[in-house]
Design a protein around this motif. Structure first.
Motif, short mmCIF file in Angstrom:
data_model
loop_
_atom_site.label_atom_id
_atom_site.label_comp_id
_atom_site.label_asym_id
_atom_site.label_seq_id
_atom_site.Cartn_x
_atom_site.Cartn_y
_atom_site.Cartn_z
N LEU A 22 0.83 -1.21 0.00
CA LEU A 22 0.00 0.00 0.00
C LEU A 22 0.87 1.26 0.00
N ALA A 23 2.02 1.20 0.65
CA ALA A 23 2.92 2.35 0.68
C ALA A 23 3.39 2.71 -0.73
N VAL A 24 3.66 1.70 -1.56
CA VAL A 24 4.10 1.96 -2.93
C VAL A 24 2.96 2.54 -3.75
N PHE A 25 1.78 1.94 -3.65
CA PHE A 25 0.61 2.47 -4.37
C PHE A 25 0.35 3.93 -3.98
N THR A 26 0.50 4.23 -2.71
CA THR A 26 0.25 5.60 -2.24
C THR A 26 1.28 6.57 -2.82
N GLU A 27 2.55 6.14 -2.86
CA GLU A 27 3.60 6.99 -3.44
C GLU A 27 3.30 7.32 -4.90
N ILE A 28 2.91 6.29 -5.66
CA ILE A 28 2.63 6.50 -7.08
C ILE A 28 1.40 7.38 -7.25
N ALA A 29 0.36 7.13 -6.47
CA ALA A 29 -0.86 7.92 -6.59
C ALA A 29 -0.61 9.39 -6.24
N LYS A 30 0.19 9.64 -5.21
CA LYS A 30 0.51 11.03 -4.84
C LYS A 30 1.25 11.72 -5.98
N ALA A 31 2.17 11.00 -6.61
CA ALA A 31 2.92 11.59 -7.73
C ALA A 31 2.00 11.92 -8.89
N GLU A 32 1.12 10.99 -9.23
CA GLU A 32 0.19 11.21 -10.34
C GLU A 32 -0.78 12.36 -10.03
N ALA A 33 -1.21 12.44 -8.77
CA ALA A 33 -2.11 13.52 -8.38
C ALA A 33 -1.43 14.87 -8.54
N ALA A 34 -0.15 14.94 -8.15
CA ALA A 34 0.59 16.20 -8.27
C ALA A 34 0.82 16.56 -9.73
N VAL A 35 1.17 15.58 -10.54
CA VAL A 35 1.46 15.83 -11.96
C VAL A 35 0.22 16.32 -12.69
N HIS A 36 -0.94 15.68 -12.41
CA HIS A 36 -2.17 16.03 -13.11
C HIS A 36 -3.01 17.09 -12.39
N HIS A 37 -2.45 17.60 -11.24
CA HIS A 37 -3.10 18.66 -10.49
C HIS A 37 -4.55 18.26 -10.15
N MET A 38 -4.65 17.19 -9.37
CA MET A 38 -5.97 16.68 -9.00
C MET A 38 -5.89 16.10 -7.60
N PRO A 39 -7.02 15.98 -6.91
CA PRO A 39 -7.00 15.40 -5.56
C PRO A 39 -6.63 13.92 -5.60
N LEU A 40 -6.00 13.45 -4.53
CA LEU A 40 -5.54 12.06 -4.46
C LEU A 40 -6.68 11.08 -4.66
N GLU A 41 -7.83 11.38 -4.08
CA GLU A 41 -8.95 10.43 -4.16
C GLU A 41 -9.53 10.34 -5.58
N ALA A 42 -9.15 11.27 -6.45
CA ALA A 42 -9.67 11.25 -7.82
C ALA A 42 -8.79 10.41 -8.76
N VAL A 43 -7.62 10.04 -8.30
CA VAL A 43 -6.71 9.23 -9.12
C VAL A 43 -7.19 7.80 -9.13
N HIS A 44 -7.17 7.18 -10.32
CA HIS A 44 -7.57 5.78 -10.36
C HIS A 44 -6.86 5.03 -11.47
#
Length: 413
Positions: free
Chosen positions: A113-135
């Motif tokens: 889960l720590a790895v998934f969270t790291e990747i999701a945070k990065a994608e959220a920052a890159v696409h300028h979107m909230p973490l919960e919206a990344v999928h």
């Protein structure tokens, strides 16, 4: 203590990591059985051992029931659109729930889960979107879940204690994805690098991605030290995990498994050099000192010892000394500053005259006992290994001295 070294001369991805660990000796049937604890279907595991550039390694692949887009994408905020696709995507919270509901060990759950969270945070920052919206797309999520969880399953089966790595290598240019062209390193990889000391060099002769977001997430979660191949440890095995891309070069991740038990090394030289690192401690309690000593020895120090001293104003203190390989200076200096109250250390390189040594096994009535044979010129010393003697004494319900006497009797007969 086992150390895994990642030689990432051609980048890193989840499937390369797993392929390399399988090549290192992880039992595939046991690996597959552990992964089954995810309690999900829709995929098959494929493993192939093959040769590239006359070097044999392993290619690992997750074959999915239905091919769809892989990777993170942004969630749409139109509720009707979201409802239409709700069975086709998984958000980070869905993946977290899936992993939590599995029968995997708690350690593997937390690491994955720590790895998934790291990747999701990065994608959220890159696409300028909230973490919960990344999928993830549904099938892409399954692919990534198996890759990421599989890495930690394999590491657990190998009983790895520490992971180190070389500097990472990535390609250059651009790659084509669903949203268009992305520069290499891809934005998510660069985002995960922010605030870290992860070294990445680019090969301008390779026009493609070598470090995937999954690979970078694994490195960020696992690796605490980057540098050259360990020089003062026992190399047990090496393995190669092949990548799927045709890069025009040798596309593989090499992994090296080391054992840090210095006492079991064969030494063919009668001299070497060591580093002495020291710190004066006047405000440390005995329990903290003992804890620091245990950690330093477990990390592979040649020796750790304390010397009573008096500092200014006749304050009683302890000088903590660590002997280690010269190349390990930064690692042990960091450990001293982390696990004691010192705010700095001093060091000096020292030459040693040492006895050459090798090992042999003596068959005794208490089972096989390893013996260290040390020599210097005409001088020869033979010493039974303590760990073997202690194990035999426990198993046979006798004293340690009785086992040692039996070994000495056989050596002198």
């Amino acid at each position: 203590m086992k150390t895994l070294y990642l030689d990432a001369f051609s980048g890193i991805s989840g499937d390369m990591f797993i392929g390399a660990l399988l090549d290192l000796g992880v039992d595939f049937d046991q690996f597959r059985a552990e992964l089954a604890k995810l309690n999900v279907d829709g995929y098959q595991l494929h493993v192939e051992r093959l040769s590239k550039s006359s070097i044999y390694g392993t290619r690992f692949d997750v074959q999915l029931t239905h091919e769809k887009d892989h990777g993170f994408i942004e969630s749409h905020h139109d509720p009707h659109h979201e409802h239409h696709h709700q069975d086709a995507v998984r958000h980070l919270s869905d993946i977290a729930a899936l992993i939590a509901a599995s029968t995997l060990s708690e350690k593997i759950k937390q690491q994955s889960l720590a790895v998934f969270t790291e990747i999701a945070k990065a994608e959220a920052a890159v696409h300028h979107m909230p973490l919960e919206a990344v999928h993830f797309h549904e099938v892409g999520a399954l692919d990534s879940i198996v890759d990421i969880v599989g890495c930690f399953v394999a590491l657990d089966l190998l009983k790895v204690d520490e992971v180190r790595a070389s500097e990472l290598t990535d390609g250059s240019g651009f790659i084509h994805v669903a949203h268009g062209e992305m520069p290499v390193p891809v934005p998510a990889v660069m985002q995960m690098r922010i605030g870290t000391n992860i070294p990445i060099k680019q090969r301008t002769d390779i026009q493609t991605e070598l470090i995937t977001p999954t690979g970078m997430g694994l490195v960020k979660a696992l690796v605490r030290q980057f540098g050259p191949i360990p020089e003062a440890q026992i190399l047990l095995k090496s393995g190669y995990g092949f990548g799927k891309r045709d890069t025009g070069a040798f596309n593989a991740l090499r992994v090296l498994l080391f054992d840090e038990k210095k006492s079991m090394q064969t030494v063919s030289s009668d001299q070497d050099s060591v580093l002495l690192i020291e710190a004066n401690l006047d405000d440390e309690d005995g329990e903290s000192l003992g804890f620091a000593m245990d950690l330093l020895l477990e990390a592979g120090a040649f020796d750790v010892f304390f010397t009573p001293i008096f500092m200014k104003k006749n304050r009683p203190a302890i000088k903590l000394s660590v002997l280690c390989a010269p190349a390990e200076r930064d690692r042990f200096a960091s450990m001293l500053m982390k696990h004691t109250r010192t705010i700095g250390v001093r060091y000096q390189r020292m030459q040693r005259v040492i006895m050459k040594r090798h090992f042999k096994t003596v068959e005794t009535r208490f089972g096989p006992i390893r013996v260290k044979v040390a020599s210097h010129g005409d001088l020869v010393k033979q010493m039974a290994e303590y760990d073997d003697c202690a194990k035999a004494a426990r198993e046979y319900g006798t004293s340690l001295e009785t086992v040692k006497q039996e070994v000495n009797r056989l050596l002198n007969s």
